[in-house]
Design an enzyme around this catalytic site. Structure first.
Site, short mmCIF file in Angstrom:
data_model
loop_
_atom_site.label_atom_id
_atom_site.label_comp_id
_atom_site.label_asym_id
_atom_site.label_seq_id
_atom_site.Cartn_x
_atom_site.Cartn_y
_atom_site.Cartn_z
N TYR A 137 0.85 -1.18 0.00
CA TYR A 137 0.00 0.00 0.00
C TYR A 137 0.89 1.24 0.00
O TYR A 137 1.43 1.65 1.01
CB TYR A 137 -0.93 0.02 1.21
CG TYR A 137 -1.86 -1.17 1.32
CD1 TYR A 137 -2.20 -1.94 0.20
CD2 TYR A 137 -2.41 -1.53 2.54
CE1 TYR A 137 -3.06 -3.02 0.32
CE2 TYR A 137 -3.27 -2.61 2.66
CZ TYR A 137 -3.59 -3.35 1.55
OH TYR A 137 -4.44 -4.43 1.67
N SER B 56 -13.62 -5.84 2.42
CA SER B 56 -14.74 -5.33 1.60
C SER B 56 -16.08 -5.85 2.11
O SER B 56 -16.91 -6.31 1.32
CB SER B 56 -14.55 -5.69 0.12
OG SER B 56 -13.42 -5.04 -0.41
N PRO B 57 -16.32 -5.79 3.43
CA PRO B 57 -17.60 -6.30 3.95
C PRO B 57 -18.79 -5.47 3.50
O PRO B 57 -19.93 -5.94 3.56
CB PRO B 57 -17.40 -6.21 5.47
CG PRO B 57 -16.45 -5.07 5.65
CD PRO B 57 -15.50 -5.19 4.50
N LEU B 58 -18.52 -4.25 3.02
CA LEU B 58 -19.59 -3.38 2.53
C LEU B 58 -19.59 -3.30 1.01
O LEU B 58 -20.13 -2.36 0.42
CB LEU B 58 -19.44 -1.98 3.14
CG LEU B 58 -19.46 -1.95 4.67
CD1 LEU B 58 -19.31 -0.53 5.18
CD2 LEU B 58 -20.73 -2.59 5.23
N GLY B 59 -18.99 -4.31 0.38
CA GLY B 59 -19.02 -4.38 -1.08
C GLY B 59 -18.42 -3.15 -1.73
O GLY B 59 -18.97 -2.62 -2.70
N LYS B 60 -17.25 -2.72 -1.20
CA LYS B 60 -16.56 -1.53 -1.73
C LYS B 60 -17.51 -0.33 -1.80
O LYS B 60 -17.46 0.49 -2.72
CB LYS B 60 -15.94 -1.82 -3.10
CG LYS B 60 -14.84 -2.88 -3.03
CD LYS B 60 -14.24 -3.16 -4.38
CE LYS B 60 -13.05 -4.11 -4.26
NZ LYS B 60 -13.42 -5.45 -3.74
N GLY B 61 -18.38 -0.25 -0.81
CA GLY B 61 -19.30 0.88 -0.69
C GLY B 61 -20.68 0.65 -1.24
O GLY B 61 -21.63 1.36 -0.88
N PHE B 62 -20.86 -0.39 -2.07
CA PHE B 62 -22.16 -0.59 -2.71
C PHE B 62 -23.24 -0.94 -1.70
O PHE B 62 -24.39 -0.50 -1.81
CB PHE B 62 -22.07 -1.68 -3.77
CG PHE B 62 -23.30 -1.79 -4.62
CD1 PHE B 62 -23.51 -0.92 -5.68
CD2 PHE B 62 -24.25 -2.76 -4.37
CE1 PHE B 62 -24.66 -1.01 -6.46
CE2 PHE B 62 -25.40 -2.87 -5.15
CZ PHE B 62 -25.61 -1.99 -6.20
#
Length: 327
Positions: A55, A204-210
């Site tokens: 990163y 990504s538990p929030l689906g990259k924001g989706f």
């Protein structure tokens, strides 16, 4: 904050903060705010933070090291090796590199940037098909024996690689994408983790924001946004996938919870050894996400999700990235 146990006695806060979005190659104007956010997270009970040498490269670990050095005894830091990053210059040559000497050089660099004498959880970022998993696990086992590392982890590895690594050096955690719209690990990986006593840290538990409900077909993503290259974020795929967001929004209304809180609460309800890893650069979003710990989904809620006939459209990565996962 609630605690959870991963594998091999690793106990951490029930949620983890990923620092991937902080301190990239450019100097962020809000660097001081990011450091403040990480320290505020500790004040609120979070003790599990995630970074990686790639990163930046390097700049992210440097920021995490600066933020957490005064609080080092209160936190557990996870970082990762495995990409072909020059340990001196930071040049990313592309591809993977888990040769034993490269692992050792990467770890020495991470220790210096993180301002610490040990890494709590060291992940192999991606499986290197050219290096036997037994060799990788053997190096990490030696590093643990030397006191430079405390626990061993894998990222996006398949069940076979997990078993091979675990036979040499017990694996404490697997980091892999898992969420309401990415459920492939349920087929083989999660049963393997349960059998071997290994924890799961889903990114990504929030689906990259989706899954927050803040993205729809009309949302314009910045040209530099990596989601532009993800098939699941194509406009037609977004339109098809909004049904899932509508479902979790309806469930959230019954609990006075946001879609993001429902998505995290669903993960927390799956297994007691799952510790979702989310990222945010805003304190109010951090507080919203940790509010998921107070959301108790009912058996009826969980059944409604399981029996919903919602088919997710679009792959979670472009083809070239998908070839690197599940090895």
């Amino acid at each position: 904050m609630q605690k959870r146990k991963l594998g091999q006695g690793l106990e951490v806060s029930a949620l983890s903060l990923g620092a991937m979005g902080y301190g990239k190659a450019r100097e962020l104007p809000d660097r001081a705010d990011m450091i403040s956010l990480m320290r505020s997270a500790v004040e609120r009970g979070m003790d599990f933070f995630d970074t990686a040498e790639v990163y930046g490269p390097f700049t992210n670990e440097e920021m995490v090291g600066e933020a957490l050095e005064p609080l080092r005894d209160e936190v557990k830091i996870a970082t990762k090796f495995g990409w072909d990053v020059d340990p001196v210059t930071g040049v990313n040559h592309g591809g993977v590199n888990s040769k034993p000497d490269h692992i050792r050089r990467a770890v020495e660099g991470s220790l210096k940037r993180l301002r610490t004498d040990h890494i709590d959880l060291l992940y192999q970022h991606r499986v290197d098909p050219d290096v036997p998993m037994e060799d990788v696990a053997g190096v990490v086992k030696d590093l643990i024996g030397e006191g430079k590392v405390r626990w061993f982890g894998l990222s996006e590895a398949g069940a076979g690689s997990i078993r091979r690594a675990h036979a040499v050096q017990p694996v404490a955690a697997l980091q892999s994408e898992y969420s309401l719209w990415t459920r492939e690990p349920e087929a083989e990986v999660i049963p393997t983790l349960e059998e071997l006593g290994i924890g799961l840290v889903p990114f990504s538990p929030l689906g990259k924001g989706f899954l927050t409900g803040k993205i729809d077909t009309g949302t314009e993503l910045d040209k530099s946004d990596m989601r532009n290259n993800i098939p699941r974020f194509a406009r037609e795929a977004r339109e098809a996938n909004l049904g899932l967001v509508d479902l979790i929004r309806r469930i959230g209304e019954k609990h006075h919870a946001t879609p993001a809180q429902v998505a995290l609460a669903w993960l927390l309800a799956q297994k007691p050894w799952i510790v979702p890893l989310f990222g945010t650069r805003r304190l109010e979003r951090f507080e919203e996400n940790i509010g998921s710990l107070s959301v108790q989904l009912t058996p009826a809620d969980l059944k409604e999700i399981e029996t919903s006939d919602i088919k997710i459209q679009g792959a979670r990565y472009p083809d070239e990235h998908m070839r690197r996962v599940g090895l």
